[in-house]
Design an enzyme around this catalytic site. Structure first.
Site, mmCIF file in Angstrom:
data_model
loop_
_atom_site.group_PDB
_atom_site.id
_atom_site.type_symbol
_atom_site.label_atom_id
_atom_site.label_comp_id
_atom_site.label_asym_id
_atom_site.label_seq_id
_atom_site.Cartn_x
_atom_site.Cartn_y
_atom_site.Cartn_z
ATOM 1 N N GLU A 61 -24.941 29.162 29.253
ATOM 2 C CA GLU A 61 -25.131 29.899 30.743
ATOM 3 C C GLU A 61 -23.692 31.043 31.038
ATOM 4 O O GLU A 61 -22.896 30.675 30.163
ATOM 5 C CB GLU A 61 -24.470 28.688 31.715
ATOM 6 N N HIS A 63 -20.809 31.239 34.381
ATOM 7 C CA HIS A 63 -20.034 30.770 35.866
ATOM 8 C C HIS A 63 -19.372 30.925 35.742
ATOM 9 O O HIS A 63 -17.416 30.644 34.884
ATOM 10 C CB HIS A 63 -20.284 29.206 35.835
ATOM 11 N N HIS A 67 -13.096 26.634 30.315
ATOM 12 C CA HIS A 67 -12.979 25.751 29.527
ATOM 13 C C HIS A 67 -11.980 25.465 29.071
ATOM 14 O O HIS A 67 -11.557 26.397 28.137
ATOM 15 C CB HIS A 67 -14.925 25.736 28.939
ATOM 16 N N HIS A 101 -21.758 31.267 27.052
ATOM 17 C CA HIS A 101 -21.529 30.361 26.341
ATOM 18 C C HIS A 101 -22.170 29.238 26.405
ATOM 19 O O HIS A 101 -23.113 29.001 27.400
ATOM 20 C CB HIS A 101 -20.321 29.431 27.388
ATOM 21 N N CYS A 115 -14.383 18.448 27.483
ATOM 22 C CA CYS A 115 -14.471 19.649 27.847
ATOM 23 C C CYS A 115 -13.637 19.686 28.940
ATOM 24 O O CYS A 115 -13.540 18.831 29.844
ATOM 25 C CB CYS A 115 -15.147 20.923 28.204
#
Length: 121
Positions: A61, A63, A67, A101, A115
């Site tokens: 994904e 976005h 992270h 990622h 995470c």
């Protein structure tokens, strides 16, 4: 007021933390726990714990949320942008917002990682 979620003895579970199936496939073999998040009063971020069985992957994904990832157990490959990189237990990974990622478990053991991500989902 702050919150403590105590780890249960002999398990990768914490008191007051729900185990959720992760991923669009809905198979339930990849799990996510929100260790600290909006329900605890955290604003703008969440600390999550993931378990990925051998030969499975997190979502591939992209976005806007960054992270910070700590690999607890296992080994694998992480996609950062267009390149795959090896990782093992003890490594840390930073994923900037907007970067493609994916975390892939390439080992024989369960991949476990924490995470911390923006927004708190």
């Amino acid at each position: 007021m702050g919150v403590i979620h105590r780890k249960k003895d002999g398990a990768w579970d914490w008191e007051g933390v729900e185990v959720r199936a992760y991923g669009k496939e809905g198979k339930g073999d990849i799990t996510k726990r929100v260790l600290i998040g909006p329900d605890d009063g955290a604003q703008g971020f969440a600390m999550r714990f993931f378990e990925v069985p051998p030969l499975r992957s997190s979502a591939n994904e992209n976005h806007p949320d960054q992270h910070q990832v700590y690999i607890m157990t296992g080994q694998g490959k992480v996609l950062l942008g267009e390149e795959w990189h090896d990782f093992k237990a003890g490594d840390v990974v930073f994923v900037p917002g907007g970067e493609q990622h994916c975390f892939r478990n390439t080992g024989d053991d369960v991949l476990r990682f924490i995470c911390c991500a923006e927004r708190g989902w």
